[in-house]
Write an enzyme that holds these catalytic residues in place. Structure first.
Site, mmCIF file in Angstrom:
data_model
loop_
_atom_site.group_PDB
_atom_site.id
_atom_site.type_symbol
_atom_site.label_atom_id
_atom_site.label_comp_id
_atom_site.label_asym_id
_atom_site.label_seq_id
_atom_site.Cartn_x
_atom_site.Cartn_y
_atom_site.Cartn_z
ATOM 1 N N GLN A 70 101.691 2.268 29.487
ATOM 2 C CA GLN A 70 102.012 3.429 30.313
ATOM 3 C C GLN A 70 102.958 3.031 31.446
ATOM 4 O OE1 GLN A 70 98.508 5.615 31.265
ATOM 5 N NE2 GLN A 70 99.426 6.683 32.979
ATOM 6 N N SER A 103 97.866 -2.911 27.791
ATOM 7 C CA SER A 103 96.951 -1.822 28.153
ATOM 8 C C SER A 103 96.909 -0.759 27.052
ATOM 9 C CB SER A 103 97.363 -1.235 29.509
ATOM 10 O OG SER A 103 96.442 -0.272 29.950
ATOM 11 N N LEU A 104 97.449 0.418 27.316
ATOM 12 C CA LEU A 104 97.499 1.482 26.308
ATOM 13 C C LEU A 104 98.142 0.994 25.017
ATOM 14 C CD1 LEU A 104 97.329 4.532 25.470
ATOM 15 C CD2 LEU A 104 99.603 4.764 26.489
ATOM 16 N N ARG A 124 91.099 8.797 25.958
ATOM 17 C CA ARG A 124 91.161 7.745 26.988
ATOM 18 C C ARG A 124 91.896 8.245 28.233
ATOM 19 N NH1 ARG A 124 94.844 3.353 28.236
ATOM 20 N NH2 ARG A 124 93.803 1.352 28.664
ATOM 21 N N HIS A 180 92.369 -0.374 35.383
ATOM 22 C CA HIS A 180 91.944 -1.751 35.122
ATOM 23 C C HIS A 180 91.206 -2.362 36.314
ATOM 24 C CE1 HIS A 180 93.819 -1.757 31.217
ATOM 25 N NE2 HIS A 180 94.911 -1.273 31.776
ATOM 26 N N GLN A 224 88.341 -3.344 28.347
ATOM 27 C CA GLN A 224 89.769 -3.361 28.692
ATOM 28 C C GLN A 224 90.130 -2.347 29.757
ATOM 29 O OE1 GLN A 224 92.507 -0.911 27.675
ATOM 30 N NE2 GLN A 224 93.821 -2.135 26.359
#
Length: 320
Positions: free
Chosen positions: A14, A92-93, A117, A201, A250
């Site tokens: 992202q 991440s994503l 999510r 995060h 995560q």
């Protein structure tokens, strides 16, 4: 292109989304078009990506399914042309796109997971005056000391270890600002505040982790067909770990991108294909490789129709 060179596909996270992304791919590639046309979301995916009329694309709950759909479309093009990597990873994503490319889910499931999510993370961020800042020029240990000292102002932690010399901290704005101030006092070259809508995060995302844990119970997870290097560990999954557990962690733990790239380099990967939009991961690879004194790397970014056609042409000429 060296045909014997090990290749990793790296999927962007992202932040690199932009108006117009995928419009040329939708026009030029049936595989990409099929992914977009089959995607059923509460909003118009094509309009959001291509036009962004209400400037919502940068909002987490829209960004995440759009980015995963974009990545799945490019993966479908590469699959149709028989292009497979030796390893997969994502920031991440982007890890959801890597898992989809590995066969853990189909494109439709991955996009719906990303939408869930994004909504869960948006809810978890409500009511938190959040901040994130990219810190340049300090080691992880040096920055950790600043973060520990800033805890007196609130919650702050390291949330993205991107590459040597670039680490992102996040949490409550007051505490993030204090940690950034201490980082500068201790030799950081620069601290760049990031425009984000939540403390991603960090432990503030634990409600999102819980929501994902419940949601995953109804989702079928296939075995990875191509090795995936995970954000939480910076390595492949051990036999004791499960994909749902790693994804639950995560969303509320720091992303170990430096360690992920080091793992790939240590396992012989020399060609890195960033599946965008954006070129952020390519920059991280170059910095990490330089720090490890690995010189023979090749970086390719795939975002536009032109870049993909060029890449496929090079592969065809390599095969003949």
């Amino acid at each position: 292109m060296n045909s014997n060179m090990k290749t990793a596909f790296l999927y962007a996270g992202q932040g690199s989304q932009h108006k117009g992304m995928g419009e040329d791919l939708y026009r030029d590639f049936d595989e990409f078009k099929n992914v977009f046309d089959k995607t059923d979301l509460p909003f118009d995916l094509k309009k959001m990506c291509f036009e962004d009329p209400e400037e919502k694309l940068s909002k987490t709950k829209y960004t995440q399914p759009c980015m995963v759909a974009f990545a799945a479309g490019i993966t479908a093009i590469l699959n149709k042309n028989g292009v497979k990597p030796d390893y997969l990873a994502g920031l991440s994503l982007g890890e959801y796109s890597a898992l989809q490319a590995s066969g853990v889910w189909d494109a439709e499931t991955a996009i719906k997971l990303a939408a869930f999510r994004g909504n869960a993370m948006t809810k978890a961020a409500e009511g938190v005056e959040a901040g994130m800042s990219a810190v340049m020029g300090l080691s992880r240990d040096e920055l950790q000391k600043c973060v520990d000292e800033a805890q007196s102002e609130g919650v702050v932690s390291i949330c993205n270890d991107n590459c040597p010399g670039q680490i992102v901290i996040g949490g409550e704005k007051k505490a993030v600002d204090k940690a950034a101030e201490l980082a500068k006092e201790n030799g950081a070259k620069r601290c760049m505040p990031l425009n984000v809508s939540g403390p991603f995060h960090t432990k503030f995302m634990s409600p999102a982790g819980e929501e994902l844990k419940e949601y995953f119970k109804d989702i079928k997870f296939n075995d990875e067909q191509i090795p995936v290097v995970f954000n939480v560990t910076g390595s492949e999954r051990s036999s004791e770990e499960t994909v749902p557990e790693l994804l639950e962690k995560q969303v509320q733990s720091g992303v170990k991108m430096t360690q992920t790239i080091e793992y790939l380099l240590d396992n012989g990967v020399r060609r890195f294909v960033e599946i965008g939009p954006g070129k952020a991961l390519t920059g991280f690879v170059k910095r990490t490789a330089k720090e490890k004194q690995v010189e023979d790397i090749e970086c390719i970014t795939l975002e536009t129709s032109e870049s993909i056609k060029d890449y496929l042409e090079k592969i065809r000429s390599r095969r003949t």
